[in-house]
Design an enzyme around this catalytic site. Structure first.
Site, mmCIF file in Angstrom:
data_model
loop_
_atom_site.group_PDB
_atom_site.id
_atom_site.type_symbol
_atom_site.label_atom_id
_atom_site.label_comp_id
_atom_site.label_asym_id
_atom_site.label_seq_id
_atom_site.Cartn_x
_atom_site.Cartn_y
_atom_site.Cartn_z
ATOM 1 N N GLY A 1 9.388 -4.572 -103.519
ATOM 2 C CA GLY A 1 10.139 -3.725 -104.443
ATOM 3 C C GLY A 1 11.522 -4.242 -104.780
ATOM 4 O O GLY A 1 11.816 -5.442 -104.662
ATOM 5 N N GLY B 1 32.096 0.847 -112.670
ATOM 6 C CA GLY B 1 31.589 1.617 -111.531
ATOM 7 C C GLY B 1 32.070 1.009 -110.226
ATOM 8 O O GLY B 1 31.765 -0.137 -109.919
ATOM 9 N N GLU C 1 36.687 2.480 -112.759
ATOM 10 C CA GLU C 1 35.959 3.597 -112.136
ATOM 11 C C GLU C 1 36.373 4.910 -112.812
ATOM 12 O O GLU C 1 37.551 5.187 -112.993
ATOM 13 C CB GLU C 1 36.266 3.617 -110.625
ATOM 14 C CG GLU C 1 35.891 4.875 -109.880
ATOM 15 C CD GLU C 1 34.409 5.269 -109.953
ATOM 16 O OE1 GLU C 1 33.545 4.434 -109.666
ATOM 17 O OE2 GLU C 1 34.145 6.437 -110.299
ATOM 18 N N ILE D 1 27.038 -0.776 -105.363
ATOM 19 C CA ILE D 1 26.634 -2.048 -105.985
ATOM 20 C C ILE D 1 27.850 -2.795 -106.504
ATOM 21 O O ILE D 1 27.997 -3.999 -106.289
ATOM 22 C CB ILE D 1 25.627 -1.804 -107.131
ATOM 23 C CG1 ILE D 1 24.292 -1.319 -106.547
ATOM 24 C CG2 ILE D 1 25.433 -3.073 -107.974
ATOM 25 C CD1 ILE D 1 23.193 -1.118 -107.559
ATOM 26 N N VAL E 1 34.777 3.253 -119.674
ATOM 27 C CA VAL E 1 34.535 2.222 -120.684
ATOM 28 C C VAL E 1 33.793 2.894 -121.828
ATOM 29 O O VAL E 1 32.778 3.549 -121.619
ATOM 30 C CB VAL E 1 33.673 1.079 -120.094
ATOM 31 C CG1 VAL E 1 33.249 0.098 -121.178
ATOM 32 C CG2 VAL E 1 34.441 0.361 -118.986
ATOM 33 N N HIS F 1 31.869 -3.913 -72.065
ATOM 34 C CA HIS F 1 33.178 -4.439 -72.438
ATOM 35 C C HIS F 1 33.132 -5.969 -72.460
ATOM 36 O O HIS F 1 32.554 -6.554 -71.554
ATOM 37 C CB HIS F 1 34.229 -3.988 -71.419
ATOM 38 C CG HIS F 1 35.576 -4.587 -71.666
ATOM 39 N ND1 HIS F 1 36.393 -4.150 -72.682
ATOM 40 C CD2 HIS F 1 36.222 -5.619 -71.060
ATOM 41 C CE1 HIS F 1 37.503 -4.866 -72.678
ATOM 42 N NE2 HIS F 1 37.430 -5.770 -71.708
#
Ligand code: FAD
Ligand code: NAD
Length: 465
Positions: free
Chosen positions: A38, A179, A202, A183, A236, A444
């Site tokens: 996919g 954006g 944005e 992504i 935009v 640790h």
């Protein structure tokens, strides 16, 4: 006659197919792409993480190693080789799924699947051939596609979605991201490390919506330090191609005077929408919600008996591991089992550097719900392993119920946040309290000690800060 036909071979579909076969069902998986896995394996999670890794090493080799006394001279970029390495990883993994199908006796049917009716799937092959397959149940797992923006025409060369951003032939001089979501940041970071100037445009007054605001602000501060430019609260309205590249018309989100931004490459990343066009949903009478997502009940059943849906085509976060959980649960429910997914315990990760990872509620969610909570925070600057490896930006924040101390959310910004978050997810699945993590021995020196200290800080008793 099959027991199940899965349409879509992404992380939702291929996992559902394998799990159904493991449970003794006769299964076919129809996939149009020509390879399995996919969006995730072909044009999503895997190629983006490969490029994030390679570009991080390139950046380190340019200056980071020198700080440790390792001299590297003559570092240069071989972009075609970097892209080839990415393709090799993708091919290896997609072929791996074909092997898993053979091993589990899942029939891999190449072509476009369409519902003719409950129990009947038409498959159109790449050569135009048609066949009809019969089945007791159908699982729809056709995933998602990039959301378009009117006035911004994608050609996948100069104006690209994430798919084009994974295969650019050259490093852009100036890349504008429309954006500032997951992504945008991941792909922006890749090309910035390889030499591009990057500007984020944005719509909202913050980046990565959905991420705890304090973490998002820290991320923006660190990206600014790395060289990113931000134009928040801006939209935009138009993208025009010019001889030099692209001219973007910008406007304040609330309306007002327009402004122009010139660049040579634009990445459109304003979200994704379900991909269902080819399924024949309307003809089959399968209901979708107002956002085009296939409507399902708690058992992943659509309104038509025998037709189920999972992954990005239904509501919920568009994440590969969410789709996989649903694939397993859907197959098990068909077999009469009673699996359960706690959606509050699905983690999210942004694979920038530092990474962001979270699970459960943000401080904003808790305030909105009026829930009384305590917060414990611990900076990586005070974690000895982070200091030893010279990667000490960020912090861990644990949010716990003010009365019961149950962990309600964990938010991490730090070098290996994506791996660290698994401990918090497990703790929340078991309804752990902050004190449970605070009293658990952590090796640790490890980065996870910062999570322990943040859990201790919930009770005001962190040792190292
Ligand atoms: P998809 O993976 O989209 O698979 C659906 C498949 O169905 C596709 O192969 C498609 O070709 C096929 N198909 C569609 N219609 C038909 C039809 N009619 N007949 C036959 N086949 C059809 N998620 C994470 O969890 N971690 C990440 O790091 C991450 N990184 C990402 C990076 C990018 C750039 C992008 C775009 C996405 C990323 N995601 C990530 C999201 C993740 O890829 C998706 O959430 C996940 O792939 C959804 O799985 P799915 O099975 O629902 O759909
Ligand atoms: P997103 O929802 O993460 O971010 C989209 C951003 O675009 C938001 O900040 C939104 O406010 C902004 N926006 C919307 N319209 C705008 C406009 N007109 N102008 C300017 N900004 C606008 O979506 P995405 O980054 O496209 O990613 C889609 C999905 O893919 C993610 O939600 C995630 O589920 C999945 N994904 C996950 C990973 C990961 O898990 N690491 C990586 C990549 C993608």
């Amino acid at each position: 006659m099959y027991d199940v036909i899965v349409i879509g071979g992404g992380p939702g579909g291929y996992v559902a197919a394998i799990r159904a076969a493991q449970l003794g069902m006769k299964v076919a998986c129809v996939e149009i792409r020509g390879s399995l896995g996919g969006t995730c394996l072909n044009v999503g999670c895997i190629p983006s993480k490969e490029l994030l890794h390679a570009s991080h090493l390139y950046e380190q080799a340019q200056g980071g190693f020198a700080k440790l006394g390792i001299k590297v001279e003559g570092v240069s970029l071989d972009l075609p080789r970097m892209m080839k390495a990415k393709t090799q990883v993708v091919t290896g993994l997609t072929k791996g799924i074909e092997f898993l199908f053979k091993k589990n006796k899942v029939d891999y049917v190449k072509g476009m699947g369409r519902i003719l009716a409950a129990g009947k799937v038409a498959v159109t092959g790449a050569d135009g051939s048609e066949q009809t397959l019969e089945t007791k149940n159908i699982i729809l797992a056709t995933g998602s596609e990039a959301m378009p923006l009117p006035g911004v025409d994608v050609d996948e060369e100069t104006i690209v979605t994430s798919t084009g951003a994974l295969t650019l032939a050259e490093v852009p001089k100036h890349l504008v991201l429309i954006g500032g979501g997951i992504i945008g940041l991941e792909m922006g970071v890749v090309w910035h490390r390889l030499g591009a100037k990057v500007t984020v445009v944005e719509f909202l007054d913050r980046i990565v919506p959905g991420v705890d605001l304090e973490v998002a602000k820290e991320m923006q501060k660190l990206l600014k330090k790395q060289g990113f430019d931000f134009r928040l609260s801006t939209k935009v309205t138009k993208a025009e191609r010019t001889t030099e590249g692209v001219r973007l018309s910008l406007e304040p989100a609330a309306g007002g005077e327009t402004d122009v931004l010139e660049c040579d490459t634009v990445l459109l990343a304003i979200g994704r929408r379900p991909f269902t066009q080819s399924l024949g949903l309307a003809e089959a009478g399968v209901e979708v919600d107002q956002r085009g997502r296939i409507a399902v009940n708690g058992q992943f059943q659509t309104n038509i008996a025998g037709i189920y849906a999972i992954g990005d085509v239904i509501a919920g976060p568009m994440l590969a591991h969410k789709a996989e959980e649903e694939g397993v649960a859907c197959a098990e429910m068909m077999a009469g089992q009673h699996p359960h997914i706690d959606y509050n315990c699905i983690p999210g990760v942004v694979y920038t550097h530092p990474e962001i990872a979270w699970v459960g509620q943000t401080e904003e969610d808790l305030k909105k719900a009026g829930r009384a909570y305590k917060a414990g925070k611990f900076p990586f600057m005070a974690n000895s392993r982070a200091r030893a490896v010279g990667d000490s930006e960020g912090f861990v924040k644990v949010l716990a119920d003010a009365e019961t101390d149950e962990i309600l959310g964990v938010h991490i910004i730090g070098a290996d946040a994506g791996t660290m978050i698994a401990e918090a997810v497990l703790a929340m699945e078991f309804k752990a309290s902050a004190e449970d993590i605070a009293r658990t021995s952590h090796a640790h020196p490890t980065l996870n000690e910062a999570l322990k200290e943040a859990a201790m800080a919930v009770a005001g008793r962190a040792i190292h800060a």
